[in-house]
Design a protein around this motif. Sequence first.
Motif, PDB file in Angstrom:
ATOM      1  N   MET A  21       0.808  -1.214   0.000  1.00  0.00           N
ATOM      2  CA  MET A  21       0.000   0.000   0.000  1.00  0.00           C
ATOM      3  C   MET A  21       0.850   1.276   0.000  1.00  0.00           C
ATOM      4  O   MET A  21       0.399   2.321  -0.472  1.00  0.00           O
ATOM      5  CB  MET A  21      -0.897  -0.017   1.245  1.00  0.00           C
ATOM      6  CG  MET A  21      -1.766   1.194   1.425  1.00  0.00           C
ATOM      7  SD  MET A  21      -2.755   1.035   2.957  1.00  0.00           S
ATOM      8  CE  MET A  21      -3.665   2.567   2.953  1.00  0.00           C
ATOM      9  N   ARG A  22       2.085   1.185   0.505  1.00  0.00           N
ATOM     10  CA  ARG A  22       2.879   2.396   0.757  1.00  0.00           C
ATOM     11  C   ARG A  22       4.133   2.507  -0.109  1.00  0.00           C
ATOM     12  O   ARG A  22       5.093   3.159   0.267  1.00  0.00           O
ATOM     13  CB  ARG A  22       3.275   2.450   2.241  1.00  0.00           C
ATOM     14  CG  ARG A  22       2.084   2.537   3.191  1.00  0.00           C
ATOM     15  CD  ARG A  22       2.535   2.615   4.638  1.00  0.00           C
ATOM     16  NE  ARG A  22       1.413   2.854   5.531  1.00  0.00           N
ATOM     17  CZ  ARG A  22       0.709   1.909   6.117  1.00  0.00           C
ATOM     18  NH1 ARG A  22       1.016   0.626   5.881  1.00  0.00           N
ATOM     19  NH2 ARG A  22      -0.303   2.197   6.924  1.00  0.00           N
ATOM     20  N   ASP A  50      -6.387  -1.411  -6.293  1.00  0.00           N
ATOM     21  CA  ASP A  50      -6.364  -0.419  -7.378  1.00  0.00           C
ATOM     22  C   ASP A  50      -6.249   1.004  -6.851  1.00  0.00           C
ATOM     23  O   ASP A  50      -5.736   1.893  -7.543  1.00  0.00           O
ATOM     24  CB  ASP A  50      -7.587  -0.570  -8.285  1.00  0.00           C
ATOM     25  CG  ASP A  50      -8.923  -0.446  -7.571  1.00  0.00           C
ATOM     26  OD1 ASP A  50      -8.939  -0.288  -6.330  1.00  0.00           O
ATOM     27  OD2 ASP A  50      -9.971  -0.523  -8.254  1.00  0.00           O
ATOM     28  N   VAL A  51      -6.693   1.275  -5.621  1.00  0.00           N
ATOM     29  CA  VAL A  51      -6.670   2.636  -5.084  1.00  0.00           C
ATOM     30  C   VAL A  51      -5.391   2.962  -4.314  1.00  0.00           C
ATOM     31  O   VAL A  51      -5.233   4.086  -3.840  1.00  0.00           O
ATOM     32  CB  VAL A  51      -7.890   2.916  -4.172  1.00  0.00           C
ATOM     33  CG1 VAL A  51      -9.169   2.893  -4.967  1.00  0.00           C
ATOM     34  CG2 VAL A  51      -7.943   1.931  -3.010  1.00  0.00           C
ATOM     35  N   TYR A  52      -4.480   2.011  -4.176  1.00  0.00           N
ATOM     36  CA  TYR A  52      -3.248   2.294  -3.446  1.00  0.00           C
ATOM     37  C   TYR A  52      -2.333   3.168  -4.299  1.00  0.00           C
ATOM     38  O   TYR A  52      -2.052   2.851  -5.459  1.00  0.00           O
ATOM     39  CB  TYR A  52      -2.517   1.008  -3.074  1.00  0.00           C
ATOM     40  CG  TYR A  52      -3.207   0.167  -2.015  1.00  0.00           C
ATOM     41  CD1 TYR A  52      -4.269   0.676  -1.265  1.00  0.00           C
ATOM     42  CD2 TYR A  52      -2.795  -1.133  -1.765  1.00  0.00           C
ATOM     43  CE1 TYR A  52      -4.881  -0.102  -0.298  1.00  0.00           C
ATOM     44  CE2 TYR A  52      -3.408  -1.912  -0.802  1.00  0.00           C
ATOM     45  CZ  TYR A  52      -4.451  -1.394  -0.070  1.00  0.00           C
ATOM     46  OH  TYR A  52      -5.068  -2.168   0.890  1.00  0.00           O
ATOM     47  N   GLY A  53      -1.879   4.266  -3.695  1.00  0.00           N
ATOM     48  CA  GLY A  53      -1.004   5.185  -4.399  1.00  0.00           C
ATOM     49  C   GLY A  53      -1.675   6.533  -4.581  1.00  0.00           C
ATOM     50  O   GLY A  53      -2.849   6.726  -4.252  1.00  0.00           O
ATOM     51  N   SER A  54      -0.936   7.482  -5.116  1.00  0.00           N
ATOM     52  CA  SER A  54      -1.461   8.836  -5.301  1.00  0.00           C
ATOM     53  C   SER A  54      -2.374   8.943  -6.505  1.00  0.00           C
ATOM     54  O   SER A  54      -3.088   9.939  -6.683  1.00  0.00           O
ATOM     55  CB  SER A  54      -0.303   9.832  -5.454  1.00  0.00           C
ATOM     56  OG  SER A  54       0.529   9.468  -6.544  1.00  0.00           O
ATOM     57  N   GLY A  58      -1.669   3.240  -8.923  1.00  0.00           N
ATOM     58  CA  GLY A  58      -0.332   3.790  -8.747  1.00  0.00           C
ATOM     59  C   GLY A  58       0.673   2.813  -8.169  1.00  0.00           C
ATOM     60  O   GLY A  58       1.781   2.657  -8.688  1.00  0.00           O
ATOM     61  N   CYS A  59       0.315   2.145  -7.059  1.00  0.00           N
ATOM     62  CA  CYS A  59       1.251   1.213  -6.433  1.00  0.00           C
ATOM     63  C   CYS A  59       1.428  -0.046  -7.275  1.00  0.00           C
ATOM     64  O   CYS A  59       2.522  -0.644  -7.288  1.00  0.00           O
ATOM     65  CB  CYS A  59       0.788   0.861  -5.024  1.00  0.00           C
ATOM     66  SG  CYS A  59       1.043   2.191  -3.832  1.00  0.00           S
ATOM     67  N   VAL A 274      -1.297  -9.482   7.175  1.00  0.00           N
ATOM     68  CA  VAL A 274      -0.943  -8.613   6.056  1.00  0.00           C
ATOM     69  C   VAL A 274      -0.073  -7.471   6.579  1.00  0.00           C
ATOM     70  O   VAL A 274      -0.551  -6.589   7.300  1.00  0.00           O
ATOM     71  CB  VAL A 274      -2.196  -8.050   5.354  1.00  0.00           C
ATOM     72  CG1 VAL A 274      -1.787  -7.198   4.146  1.00  0.00           C
ATOM     73  CG2 VAL A 274      -3.123  -9.183   4.919  1.00  0.00           C
ATOM     74  N   LEU A 275       1.194  -7.481   6.225  1.00  0.00           N
ATOM     75  CA  LEU A 275       2.131  -6.469   6.686  1.00  0.00           C
ATOM     76  C   LEU A 275       1.989  -5.197   5.858  1.00  0.00           C
ATOM     77  O   LEU A 275       1.900  -5.253   4.634  1.00  0.00           O
ATOM     78  CB  LEU A 275       3.569  -6.984   6.574  1.00  0.00           C
ATOM     79  CG  LEU A 275       3.885  -8.320   7.250  1.00  0.00           C
ATOM     80  CD1 LEU A 275       5.341  -8.694   7.001  1.00  0.00           C
ATOM     81  CD2 LEU A 275       3.587  -8.256   8.742  1.00  0.00           C
ATOM     82  N   GLY A 276       2.021  -4.051   6.535  1.00  0.00           N
ATOM     83  CA  GLY A 276       1.943  -2.780   5.836  1.00  0.00           C
ATOM     84  C   GLY A 276       3.244  -2.014   5.822  1.00  0.00           C
ATOM     85  O   GLY A 276       3.353  -0.972   5.174  1.00  0.00           O
TER      86      GLY A 276
END
Length: 311
Positions: A21-22, A50-54, A58-59, A274-276
């Motif tokens: 995600m990051r 699909d929504v991860y990132g700016s 993006g991710c 799930v590691l972030g």
Amino acid sequence: MKTFTMPGTEIVVPNVVLGLMRIADKTDDEVRELVHAARDAGIDFLDHADVYGSELHGCERRFAAAMRLSPSERAEFTIQTKTGIVRDGPYFDFSYEHIVESVDGSLTALGTDYLDILLLHRPDPLVEPDEVARAFDELEAAGKVRAFGVSNHTPRQIDLLRRSVRQPIVANQLQLSITHAPIITQGLAANMLAEGQSVTLDGGGIVDYCRLHDITVQAWSPFQAGFFTGVFLGSPEYAELNAVIDRLAAAYDVPPIAIATAWITRHPANMQVVLGTTNPERVAGAARGSDIPLTRAEWYELYRAAGHIVP
């Protein structure tokens, strides 16, 4: 690293997952170092959305650009992504058109021909299960998605989908940590009127429901104290809990983050963590909790030290 075959599939998975995600602002070298550290620790399951990132996808694009996986290298990973959150609202969209368009976008962004698992990302109150079923059937028939699941869904929301969807729901991604454990606590303190933790939310019983229906619980934010309120590891607000974690970490000769992982993986529901984090050292440390055999007494000691009441 403990592995198992995810029920309803032929996919062998580790019980610790690398969440991506990051990574939007990470360099190619940083992304590769993170993924390679995970692989070295036995983690070959990657979680996207699909929504991860700016920006949309993006991710997923950042990952693909950094890794440049060949088809044979791609086959060595289990890649999961999610759909359903619309950034421009925000709102949720489980329509046939949105699901199919989102998957096509994810495949392009990831540079792959197929997804191993697709999750519906948070519930859509306007869901039409027949549309979801139509999308799933088309995506499966085209070989674009191997298996399907959900995220943050209640038992009744899953039942509603299962009335129309032909494929098994193989996973439900839910928030869970030692300190944020309502999905565990509600069952333990049921019918205790004086205890706030006995209040049943969202229909209750989601962990038992998932066990009954062979749905793998994927625990997100496993080290967060609450809903993105900061980590409990090393926090002075959780001094008693950290004292127990540190003592057990010393006894098992692992870093404290491994004990936080082990509290989840010890549960007989066969959960995935799930590691972030994007810190390779923390990924490697967390992975060491994969198969630590916490005793019942140790598991409950951690639970009590987090402030939960054992009747």
